[in-house]
Design a protein around this motif. Structure first.
Motif, short mmCIF file in Angstrom:
data_model
loop_
_atom_site.label_atom_id
_atom_site.label_comp_id
_atom_site.label_asym_id
_atom_site.label_seq_id
_atom_site.Cartn_x
_atom_site.Cartn_y
_atom_site.Cartn_z
N UNK A 20 0.84 -1.21 0.00
CA UNK A 20 0.00 0.00 0.00
C UNK A 20 0.87 1.25 0.00
N UNK A 21 1.90 1.28 0.83
CA UNK A 21 2.78 2.45 0.87
C UNK A 21 3.51 2.60 -0.47
N UNK A 22 3.99 1.49 -1.02
CA UNK A 22 4.70 1.50 -2.29
C UNK A 22 3.82 2.04 -3.41
N UNK A 23 2.60 1.55 -3.48
CA UNK A 23 1.68 2.00 -4.52
C UNK A 23 1.34 3.48 -4.32
N UNK A 24 1.10 3.87 -3.09
CA UNK A 24 0.78 5.27 -2.79
C UNK A 24 1.94 6.20 -3.15
N UNK A 25 3.16 5.76 -2.90
CA UNK A 25 4.33 6.58 -3.25
C UNK A 25 4.45 6.74 -4.76
N UNK A 26 4.10 5.73 -5.51
CA UNK A 26 4.11 5.87 -6.97
C UNK A 26 3.06 6.89 -7.42
N UNK A 27 1.92 6.87 -6.79
CA UNK A 27 0.87 7.85 -7.11
C UNK A 27 1.35 9.27 -6.75
N UNK A 63 -0.76 12.89 1.59
CA UNK A 63 -0.59 11.44 1.56
C UNK A 63 0.82 11.05 2.00
N UNK A 64 1.82 11.80 1.57
CA UNK A 64 3.20 11.51 1.97
C UNK A 64 3.35 11.62 3.49
N UNK A 65 2.80 12.66 4.06
CA UNK A 65 2.85 12.83 5.52
C UNK A 65 2.18 11.64 6.21
N UNK A 66 1.05 11.21 5.68
CA UNK A 66 0.33 10.06 6.24
C UNK A 66 1.20 8.79 6.19
N UNK A 67 1.86 8.56 5.06
CA UNK A 67 2.72 7.38 4.93
C UNK A 67 3.87 7.44 5.93
N UNK A 68 4.53 8.59 6.03
CA UNK A 68 5.66 8.74 6.94
C UNK A 68 5.22 8.52 8.39
N UNK A 70 2.85 6.67 9.47
CA UNK A 70 2.48 5.27 9.72
C UNK A 70 3.70 4.36 9.89
N UNK A 71 4.87 4.80 9.42
CA UNK A 71 6.06 3.98 9.57
C UNK A 71 6.53 3.99 11.02
N UNK A 72 6.94 2.82 11.51
CA UNK A 72 7.42 2.80 12.90
C UNK A 72 8.76 3.53 13.03
N UNK A 73 9.01 3.99 14.24
CA UNK A 73 10.27 4.72 14.50
C UNK A 73 11.46 3.83 14.51
#
Length: 73
Positions: A20-27, A63-68, A70-73
């Motif tokens: 999901x993150x990979x696909x979103x980053x392509x978008x 969306x980029x902020x949302x993805x970042x 969601x990533x664990x620290x």
């Protein structure tokens, strides 16, 4: 401006943890490319052009902020 180019994103296994993150980053990348094309096609800044650029980048930024976040620290 509509993005008239076809997405040429390969499709990995949807079960992949990062799918999901990979696909979103392509978008997001496509939206950035769209904004760069608008900038490249316009020599002068105008409120209308600035609005088109912002329309491309604002959702991508959110969306980029949302993805970042969601990533664990």
């Amino acid at each position: 401006m509509s993005n008239e180019k076809k997405l040429s994103i390969p499709h990995p296994d949807p079960a992949w943890d990062y799918y999901i993150a990979w696909y979103s980053l392509h978008h997001i990348k496509d939206k950035i490319d769209e904004a760069l094309i608008i900038m490249n096609e316009n020599e002068k800044s105008t409120p209308q052009i600035d609005h088109l650029i912002k329309q491309s980048l604002a959702p991508a930024s959110d969306k980029l902020i949302e993805i970042v976040e969601r990533l664990p620290d």
